[in-house]
Design an enzyme around this catalytic site. Sequence first.
Site, PDB file in Angstrom:
ATOM      1  N   HIS A   1      59.363  36.693  34.159  1.00 13.04           N
ATOM      2  CA  HIS A   1      58.442  37.093  35.232  1.00 13.04           C
ATOM      3  C   HIS A   1      58.579  38.573  35.568  1.00 13.04           C
ATOM      4  O   HIS A   1      58.444  38.965  36.734  1.00 13.04           O
ATOM      5  CB  HIS A   1      58.664  36.219  36.472  1.00 13.04           C
TER       6      HIS A   1
ATOM      7  N   TYR B   1      61.680  31.586  40.025  1.00 13.75           N
ATOM      8  CA  TYR B   1      61.724  32.900  39.380  1.00 13.75           C
ATOM      9  C   TYR B   1      62.857  33.706  39.974  1.00 13.75           C
ATOM     10  O   TYR B   1      63.044  33.745  41.187  1.00 13.75           O
ATOM     11  CB  TYR B   1      60.395  33.641  39.567  1.00 13.75           C
TER      12      TYR B   1
HETATM   13  O1  LIG Z   1      53.783  31.753  33.620  1.00  6.55           O
HETATM   14  C1  LIG Z   1      53.652  31.216  34.708  1.00  6.55           C
HETATM   15  O2  LIG Z   1      53.283  30.056  34.822  1.00  6.55           O
HETATM   16  C2  LIG Z   1      53.970  32.003  35.961  1.00  6.55           C
HETATM   17  O3  LIG Z   1      54.145  33.339  35.654  1.00  6.55           O
HETATM   18  C3  LIG Z   1      52.855  31.861  36.936  1.00  6.55           C
HETATM   19  O4  LIG Z   1      51.793  32.338  36.265  1.00  6.55           O
HETATM   20  C4  LIG Z   1      52.839  32.724  38.135  1.00  6.55           C
HETATM   21  O5  LIG Z   1      53.838  32.292  38.923  1.00  6.55           O
HETATM   22  C5  LIG Z   1      51.459  32.709  38.790  1.00  6.55           C
HETATM   23  O6  LIG Z   1      50.929  31.438  38.814  1.00  6.55           O
HETATM   24 MG   LIG Z   2      54.406  33.674  33.628  1.00  4.49          MG
END
Ligand SMILES: O=C(O)[C@@H](O)[C@H](O)[C@H](O)CO
Ligand SMILES: [Mg+2]
Length: 451
Positions: free
Chosen positions: A261, A205
């Site tokens: 994110h 991210y």
């Molecule tokens: O969409 C996703 O897979 C990421 O946003 C993860 O949900 C986050 O890093 C928490 O697990």
């Molecule tokens: Mg996500």
Amino acid sequence: MNHLDQSRRDTLKMLGFGSSAGLLGLFGGVSTAEAREQQGKPQYAVGAPPVKIKSVKAIATAPQGSNLIVVKVETTEPGLYGLGCATFTQRAAAVIVAINTYLNEFCVGKDVDNIEDMWQSTYVSSYWRNGPVLNNALSGLDQALWDIKGKRAKMPVYQLLGGKVRFAIPCYTHAGGNTPEAAADSVKKFMADGFKYIRIQQGGYGAVGATADKPDFKVANFGGETDNYMNERLYLKSVPKMFEVVRKECGDEIELLHDIHERVQPIDAINMIKRVEEYRPFFIEDPFSPENMKWFAQLRQATSVPIAMGELFNNINEFKEPMVNQWFDFIRIHVSQIGGISPAMKVARLGEWFNIRTAWHGPGDVSPVGHAAHAHIDLAVWNFGIQEAVQFSEKTQAVFSGCPTMNKGYMSVNEVPGLGVDIDEKEAAKYPITTKSNWQVRKMDGTIIRP
Ligand SMILES: O=C(O)[C@@H](O)[C@H](O)[C@H](O)CO
Ligand SMILES: [Mg+2]
């Protein structure tokens, strides 16, 4: 009792009302003291004796690194229990207290049959509500009650949700690397496994890892030792470049996804999404944080790239306005975060009216029980979009038997009654959870980002 009373009594018996003097009273028949006493009391059908909740407890385990929480609901029927996912990985210990202390006390002795009533009553039982801790605990209960209902009905849960509308579930997986070329190589590997939808991230991210820069705030000893960071300018340039290279190297067949994110300024996210439009993303996820919902109006005017949104929402009411306004195309919900299968079905059905499709949040911080819950919903709702999925490690499969399986990018559940996943508590205990799970991210100068 005269002849008329007797024939009325026989008719009521035939209709299945037994010989209740109270009912006869309601129908204008005998007016005995007993009948008067019963008049005004609600009449109800009595079915089989109810199965009750005996105990509700949390099982914590981390076989693949992420903290996972599962709720086990035991019943008064010997051997009958249900499992549900309650994973809030960052604050797992708080969810355990909510389950073992409050939820257990609230639920013991209650009927396992009335899932919606249990959801509604549990939801308001703390008066203050809607937080991730309590919603995750509630999800564990809700999913476990669906599991129990399936076991009692001798049917997989998708049958109880209306039956299949597709034979299996198309999934996307996570690919990436520190350079665009490494991301393309990773995509090719998953394409060879049969995946038709692949999420691409460069350096994770915010493109962290794609740069060797040490952030200035760390040099200056600002913030905490383990604080995450990102270079926003680098990230905004790297994503269009990554899409260009992956499209060129992997062809036009593969569907590509990306997760912002919530890490950049809304106006920067809009400009970046416009730049990737030519590479035809399947969706771009979480362009804004939930604090920035009003920016959707501008985003929708600026670009027609499909948008997925919602993993940070807590409450199903947060989806209502964006959905009726068609601000996004895919519902990203962490099903346990909003309270389980029951509320997820409501949001999914709302989406059917607005052509908004489902894309339940399915990374590593969802237990296999939770992934199975996604799969059962995915099989049953018409406006399914895509499912995020992970590979379960051998350790995870040793803890959880009956994990959903993946074949050529399609997920399947086994056809046993309930959700189909079981847990080995001794095996689970081998992988204790941790309380160190902090996700804060800073800019290079140390400013906290709201991811
Ligand atoms: O969409 C996703 O897979 C990421 O946003 C993860 O949900 C986050 O890093 C928490 O697990
Ligand atoms: Mg996500």
